[in-house]
Structure formats: C-alpha cells, structure tokens
Design a protein around this motif. Structure first.
Motif, PDB file in Angstrom:
ATOM      1  N   GLN A  84       0.840  -1.183   0.000  1.00  0.00           N
ATOM      2  CA  GLN A  84       0.000   0.000   0.000  1.00  0.00           C
ATOM      3  C   GLN A  84       0.884   1.246   0.000  1.00  0.00           C
ATOM      4  O   GLN A  84       1.777   1.389   0.842  1.00  0.00           O
ATOM      5  CB  GLN A  84      -0.916   0.015   1.233  1.00  0.00           C
ATOM      6  CG  GLN A  84      -1.899  -1.142   1.273  1.00  0.00           C
ATOM      7  CD  GLN A  84      -2.845  -1.113   0.073  1.00  0.00           C
ATOM      8  OE1 GLN A  84      -3.284  -0.043  -0.347  1.00  0.00           O
ATOM      9  NE2 GLN A  84      -3.140  -2.278  -0.468  1.00  0.00           N
ATOM     10  N   PRO A  85       0.643   2.196  -0.921  1.00  0.00           N
ATOM     11  CA  PRO A  85       1.523   3.365  -1.034  1.00  0.00           C
ATOM     12  C   PRO A  85       1.614   4.192   0.249  1.00  0.00           C
ATOM     13  O   PRO A  85       2.713   4.565   0.658  1.00  0.00           O
ATOM     14  CB  PRO A  85       0.888   4.162  -2.170  1.00  0.00           C
ATOM     15  CG  PRO A  85       0.168   3.145  -2.994  1.00  0.00           C
ATOM     16  CD  PRO A  85      -0.345   2.123  -2.013  1.00  0.00           C
ATOM     17  N   ASP A  86       0.460   4.464   0.875  1.00  0.00           N
ATOM     18  CA  ASP A  86       0.492   5.302   2.074  1.00  0.00           C
ATOM     19  C   ASP A  86       1.260   4.635   3.200  1.00  0.00           C
ATOM     20  O   ASP A  86       2.018   5.292   3.931  1.00  0.00           O
ATOM     21  CB  ASP A  86      -0.938   5.615   2.543  1.00  0.00           C
ATOM     22  CG  ASP A  86      -1.670   6.494   1.543  1.00  0.00           C
ATOM     23  OD1 ASP A  86      -0.991   7.154   0.730  1.00  0.00           O
ATOM     24  OD2 ASP A  86      -2.908   6.502   1.559  1.00  0.00           O
ATOM     25  N   LEU A  87       1.070   3.327   3.327  1.00  0.00           N
ATOM     26  CA  LEU A  87       1.768   2.590   4.378  1.00  0.00           C
ATOM     27  C   LEU A  87       3.275   2.569   4.106  1.00  0.00           C
ATOM     28  O   LEU A  87       4.093   2.751   5.012  1.00  0.00           O
ATOM     29  CB  LEU A  87       1.212   1.168   4.450  1.00  0.00           C
ATOM     30  CG  LEU A  87       1.596   0.332   5.680  1.00  0.00           C
ATOM     31  CD1 LEU A  87       1.084   0.994   6.950  1.00  0.00           C
ATOM     32  CD2 LEU A  87       1.044  -1.089   5.542  1.00  0.00           C
ATOM     33  N   GLU A  89       5.007   4.761   2.380  1.00  0.00           N
ATOM     34  CA  GLU A  89       5.540   6.098   2.600  1.00  0.00           C
ATOM     35  C   GLU A  89       5.801   6.340   4.080  1.00  0.00           C
ATOM     36  O   GLU A  89       6.855   6.890   4.455  1.00  0.00           O
ATOM     37  CB  GLU A  89       4.543   7.131   2.069  1.00  0.00           C
ATOM     38  CG  GLU A  89       4.967   8.572   2.278  1.00  0.00           C
ATOM     39  CD  GLU A  89       3.893   9.537   1.795  1.00  0.00           C
ATOM     40  OE1 GLU A  89       3.819  10.644   2.375  1.00  0.00           O
ATOM     41  OE2 GLU A  89       3.138   9.187   0.857  1.00  0.00           O
ATOM     42  N   HIS A  90       4.862   5.919   4.930  1.00  0.00           N
ATOM     43  CA  HIS A  90       5.032   6.107   6.368  1.00  0.00           C
ATOM     44  C   HIS A  90       6.225   5.327   6.896  1.00  0.00           C
ATOM     45  O   HIS A  90       7.057   5.864   7.650  1.00  0.00           O
ATOM     46  CB  HIS A  90       3.748   5.670   7.087  1.00  0.00           C
ATOM     47  CG  HIS A  90       3.902   5.611   8.576  1.00  0.00           C
ATOM     48  ND1 HIS A  90       4.006   6.744   9.364  1.00  0.00           N
ATOM     49  CD2 HIS A  90       3.997   4.527   9.421  1.00  0.00           C
ATOM     50  CE1 HIS A  90       4.157   6.373  10.626  1.00  0.00           C
ATOM     51  NE2 HIS A  90       4.138   5.032  10.685  1.00  0.00           N
ATOM     52  N   LYS A  93       9.729   6.855   5.559  1.00  0.00           N
ATOM     53  CA  LYS A  93      10.126   8.100   6.225  1.00  0.00           C
ATOM     54  C   LYS A  93      10.565   7.838   7.663  1.00  0.00           C
ATOM     55  O   LYS A  93      11.574   8.379   8.135  1.00  0.00           O
ATOM     56  CB  LYS A  93       8.966   9.093   6.199  1.00  0.00           C
ATOM     57  CG  LYS A  93       8.813   9.832   4.875  1.00  0.00           C
ATOM     58  CD  LYS A  93       7.820  10.983   5.044  1.00  0.00           C
ATOM     59  CE  LYS A  93       7.786  11.840   3.800  1.00  0.00           C
ATOM     60  NZ  LYS A  93       6.896  13.014   3.968  1.00  0.00           N
ATOM     61  N   TYR A 119       3.050   4.334  -8.817  1.00  0.00           N
ATOM     62  CA  TYR A 119       3.218   5.187  -7.650  1.00  0.00           C
ATOM     63  C   TYR A 119       4.613   5.816  -7.628  1.00  0.00           C
ATOM     64  O   TYR A 119       5.412   5.592  -6.741  1.00  0.00           O
ATOM     65  CB  TYR A 119       2.976   4.399  -6.346  1.00  0.00           C
ATOM     66  CG  TYR A 119       3.093   5.270  -5.092  1.00  0.00           C
ATOM     67  CD1 TYR A 119       2.130   6.231  -4.801  1.00  0.00           C
ATOM     68  CD2 TYR A 119       4.174   5.141  -4.227  1.00  0.00           C
ATOM     69  CE1 TYR A 119       2.237   7.020  -3.682  1.00  0.00           C
ATOM     70  CE2 TYR A 119       4.291   5.935  -3.098  1.00  0.00           C
ATOM     71  CZ  TYR A 119       3.319   6.886  -2.832  1.00  0.00           C
ATOM     72  OH  TYR A 119       3.429   7.678  -1.713  1.00  0.00           O
ATOM     73  N   LEU A 123       9.752  12.069  -2.416  1.00  0.00           N
ATOM     74  CA  LEU A 123       9.538  12.335  -0.999  1.00  0.00           C
ATOM     75  C   LEU A 123      10.819  12.877  -0.374  1.00  0.00           C
ATOM     76  O   LEU A 123      11.877  12.911  -1.016  1.00  0.00           O
ATOM     77  CB  LEU A 123       9.112  11.041  -0.292  1.00  0.00           C
ATOM     78  CG  LEU A 123       7.894  10.316  -0.876  1.00  0.00           C
ATOM     79  CD1 LEU A 123       7.694   8.972  -0.202  1.00  0.00           C
ATOM     80  CD2 LEU A 123       6.644  11.172  -0.730  1.00  0.00           C
ATOM     81  N   ASN A 128       7.952  17.849   4.443  1.00  0.00           N
ATOM     82  CA  ASN A 128       6.769  17.025   4.211  1.00  0.00           C
ATOM     83  C   ASN A 128       6.278  17.119   2.780  1.00  0.00           C
ATOM     84  O   ASN A 128       5.152  16.703   2.473  1.00  0.00           O
ATOM     85  CB  ASN A 128       5.639  17.440   5.171  1.00  0.00           C
ATOM     86  CG  ASN A 128       5.977  17.106   6.616  1.00  0.00           C
ATOM     87  OD1 ASN A 128       6.586  16.057   6.889  1.00  0.00           O
ATOM     88  ND2 ASN A 128       5.595  17.989   7.542  1.00  0.00           N
ATOM     89  N   LYS A 130       5.652  16.404  -1.136  1.00  0.00           N
ATOM     90  CA  LYS A 130       5.453  15.156  -1.884  1.00  0.00           C
ATOM     91  C   LYS A 130       5.000  15.523  -3.290  1.00  0.00           C
ATOM     92  O   LYS A 130       4.003  16.218  -3.458  1.00  0.00           O
ATOM     93  CB  LYS A 130       4.426  14.271  -1.194  1.00  0.00           C
ATOM     94  CG  LYS A 130       4.172  12.958  -1.930  1.00  0.00           C
ATOM     95  CD  LYS A 130       3.324  12.019  -1.106  1.00  0.00           C
ATOM     96  CE  LYS A 130       1.888  12.526  -0.972  1.00  0.00           C
ATOM     97  NZ  LYS A 130       1.004  11.514  -0.339  1.00  0.00           N
ATOM     98  N   SER A 132       4.921  14.057  -7.653  1.00  0.00           N
ATOM     99  CA  SER A 132       4.991  12.872  -8.507  1.00  0.00           C
ATOM    100  C   SER A 132       6.346  12.794  -9.194  1.00  0.00           C
ATOM    101  O   SER A 132       7.008  13.805  -9.416  1.00  0.00           O
ATOM    102  CB  SER A 132       3.883  12.912  -9.557  1.00  0.00           C
ATOM    103  OG  SER A 132       4.029  14.060 -10.371  1.00  0.00           O
TER     104      SER A 132
END
Length: 414
Positions: A84-87, A89-90, A93, A119, A123, A128, A130, A132
C-alpha cells in the motif's frame, strides 16, 4: 646563500607543496568513499527494516536478504506481497529518519499485472513535501513478483553536504600552500633582482672606471710642463679627454633613457639625418675594425640623432667585444620596399636560440664563461630595443652559436 642551495631548497619546497596537495586530495577522496559506504549501509539497514514492517503487516515471511542495490543511488526491496503506497511512505520516512538518512528520495512500486512501476513519488525526510516522479526509466527485475524501488537522485549533494568541514579545511590548506608558494616565488624573485642589481653595479662601475682612469692619466700628462712644448701631443691628449667625457656622458644618458622609456616619457627630438654620414662619424674610435657596405640609394631618415648614434655605437661595440679573435664586423645599409635596413654583422661567438629573446631584457647577460670574460653593463641591447620601439621601428636578430650574429633595424621612410 649559494645558488645551488637555493635551487635545492626550491625543489624540496615544490615537492612538499605537491605532496601536501596530493595528500589532501587523497584524504578527501577517502572521506568521500567512506561516506558513500556509510550511506549505502544505512540505506540497506533502513530498507530492511521497512521490508520487515511490511512483511509483519501483510502476514508474510520475510526473505533473508530482501534489499538489492542495482546502482549507487538505486535500491530494490522484495516484499513478497502487494504494498500500500500510504503505508510504504510512512514506514520509509520513519525508518530513514531513524537511521539519519535526511535526504530527498523517490519511490516506485512494481505492478506485476501491468509489468510496470507505479506510484512514482518524490519524498523527503527534510520536509513534508510530496510530488509525482517519472518511473518509466526505472530498472526492473524478474527475481521478485512484488517489490518496490527507492532512488536517491541527490546522493552526490548529500555527500558533499556531509563533507563541508573536510572541504573547507582542504580549501584552507590549499590557500596556505598557495600563499607559501607565492611567498617563496617572491623571495626568489627578490634574490634574483638583488643579484642582477649587484651585477649591474659591478659592471657599470667597471664601465665608468675605464674612462675615468683614462681621463686621469690624460689630465696628469696635460698638467706636466713639457706638454706645452709638444702641440701635437697636447692636442691628442685633449682629444682623448673629450672622447672619454663623451663616452661617460653616453653611458649616463643611456641609463637615464632606459628609465624614461620604461615610464613612456622619453622625449625624442627627431630631425632628418643622413645615415651614412652619421655612421662614418662613429667609426673613428674603432680604428678601421669595421667594414662598410652602403647599398642604400635613399639613406635619409627622421630620428633623434643622439639616441641613433648611441644605438649604432652599442651594436658595433657589442659586435667587436663578442668577437674573440680578429673582429670581422660589417655595417650594411640597403633599401627594401619603403624601408631603410641597417645591419650590423659579426662572425663572433653568436647567441644560442634560447637566449635570443632574453638578451634584450634589462641587465640580462648570458651565463657563459666566455661571455662573462667580456665586461659590460647588461643594458646596451635593452637600450637599443627601447630606442627602436620609441621610434616605431623594427628590430630583428639572426644568430647561431659559434657563427656570429646579425642585428637588423628596419626604418620606414617617407
């Protein structure tokens, strides 16, 4: 300090300077390589932690070595499951900040259904932000069905930022070395000028003492009572005194003229002169040692007669002094196009090619034992060059070692 010691000191100092520069470059390169290795190691560990976090969340078994580095700034991470992209990314970082990877990076997730990276995001652990990123040119692999890629596009900038202290210290060292080299150059130059000045004073003293001694002897003769009863002898000694006084005057005027010419304040009093007639008037002191070849149909020019006489006298005097055996000196004049050419030729020692430009420098004398047997001030040819330049004439030298020299002056005529 002897010249040999100074030469060795210069060589030793140059070797030390080169050694310091090479050492500094070597240590900076070593530090940069070490930073690269540390960065790659930290990136491996951080991405392994990310792979472990993803495996734990997805409930799959993590492989023993999930991280593969394809290039200095590009890593692939095997996940064994969809990501999952959001996961992602978290986790990235958080892991990068934990391992002190404060830099910008790009992330792309491989999609096995389309065989493309998706995706693509830029980053940063510094901000913070972000945005493409293009993933069309990212490298792929057939080893894993599920993986993501991480690229560090500013790795070189990141390395340079970490080496700021090293870079500034290197700059300071190089500046210190540069100032040392410059100081050494100035010291050697000053010593050379001191030697030149000392040689000039010694040579000029000898040049001045000769006519002074002659005048003193002639004055003693003229002071005697018997000379009054010998008119011819009296006249000859008076003529000697006049000639030597003129010689002294010419020496002093030559030095002053060089100084004025260097300040571009030499005042020329040009007039129309007959070159053949002036040269004839100069040959009396040389007692028939000069052969004349007057081939010029037009032998009139505009020049400062005083400096012209001194210039030709210097050339003839040099030709005689540097002819070790019986002098064979020829003064030749001829017309070429719209110019009068005056040549002073000799069959003397000649001048090596490497010295042919330097001999016109002030105080320069060739470092040769045969040459230094001849006394001179080292300013004669410099004076000739200054007078030629002030008149806007042209001076050429044709010479070979052991075969004599020819000085040619080209004078434009109306």
């Amino acid at each position: 300090m002897p010249r040999r010691s100074i030469r060795w000191l210069t060589v030793f100092s140059a070797v030390l300077i080169i050694g310091v520069v090479i050492t500094q470059i070597y240590w900076v390169k070593q530090a940069l390589d070490l930073r690269h290795r540390q960065f790659n190691q930290n990136a491996h560990v951080a991405l392994q932690d990310v792979a472990q976090e993803l495996a734990s969340v997805n409930g799959v078994m993590q492989t023993s070595n999930p991280v593969e580095q394809l290039s200095p700034e590009y890593f692939l991470v095997n996940t064994n499951a969809t990501t999952q992209p959001d996961l992602l990314e978290h986790f990235i970082k958080d892991s990068f900040q934990k391992h002190n990877l404060i830099t910008d990076f790009e992330v792309g997730i491989y999609d096995c259904t389309t065989d493309r990276m998706r995706y693509g995001m830029s980053l940063s652990t510094k901000t913070n932000d972000k945005t493409s990123a293009k993933t069309s040119n990212w490298e792929k692999t057939d080893k894993y069905p599920y993986y993501f890629g991480v690229r560090f596009p500013e790795q070189s900038t990141y390395m340079a930022g970490n080496l700021t202290g090293w870079i500034w210290s290197s700059i300071l060292v190089l500046l210190a070395v540069g100032f040392f080299a410059y100081a050494l150059f100035i010291i050697l130059k000053q010593k050379h000028l001191s030697e030149v000045q000392r040689n000039f004073v010694n040579n000029m003293t000898h040049e001045l003492q000769t006519p002074i001694s002659t005048i003193r002897i002639a004055a003693d003769v003229l002071n005697s009572d018997i000379i009054v009863t010998q008119p011819e002898r009296h006249k000859r000694y008076v003529h000697i005194v006049q000639e030597e006084i003129l010689r002294l005057q010419n020496q002093v005027e030559m030095v002053l003229s060089i100084a004025k010419a260097e300040r571009h304040s030499l005042n020329l009093k040009k007039e129309k002169i007959d070159v053949n007639q002036v040269i004839d008037s100069l040959l009396l002191p040389f007692e028939g040692k000069i052969k004349l070849k007057y081939e010029a149909a037009n032998h009139f020019i505009e020049a400062d007669i005083f400096h012209f006489r001194n210039m030709i006298t210097n050339l003839i005097d040099n030709a005689i002094k540097y002819s070790p055996n019986l002098p064979e000196v020829v003064v030749r004049t001829f017309n070429k196009k719209n110019c009068l050419i005056i040549c002073v030729e000799d069959k003397g020692l000649g001048i090596a090619k490497e010295y042919q430009k330097k001999i016109f420098n002030k105080f320069f004398r060739i470092s040769n034992a045969d040459v230094h047997n001849v006394k001179g001030s080292g300013i004669g040819l410099s004076y000739v060059k200054q007078i030629v330049r002030s008149h806007h004439w042209h001076l050429e030298l044709d010479s070979a070692l052991g075969q004599g020299s020819t000085f040619s002056i080209s004078i434009p005529q109306k």
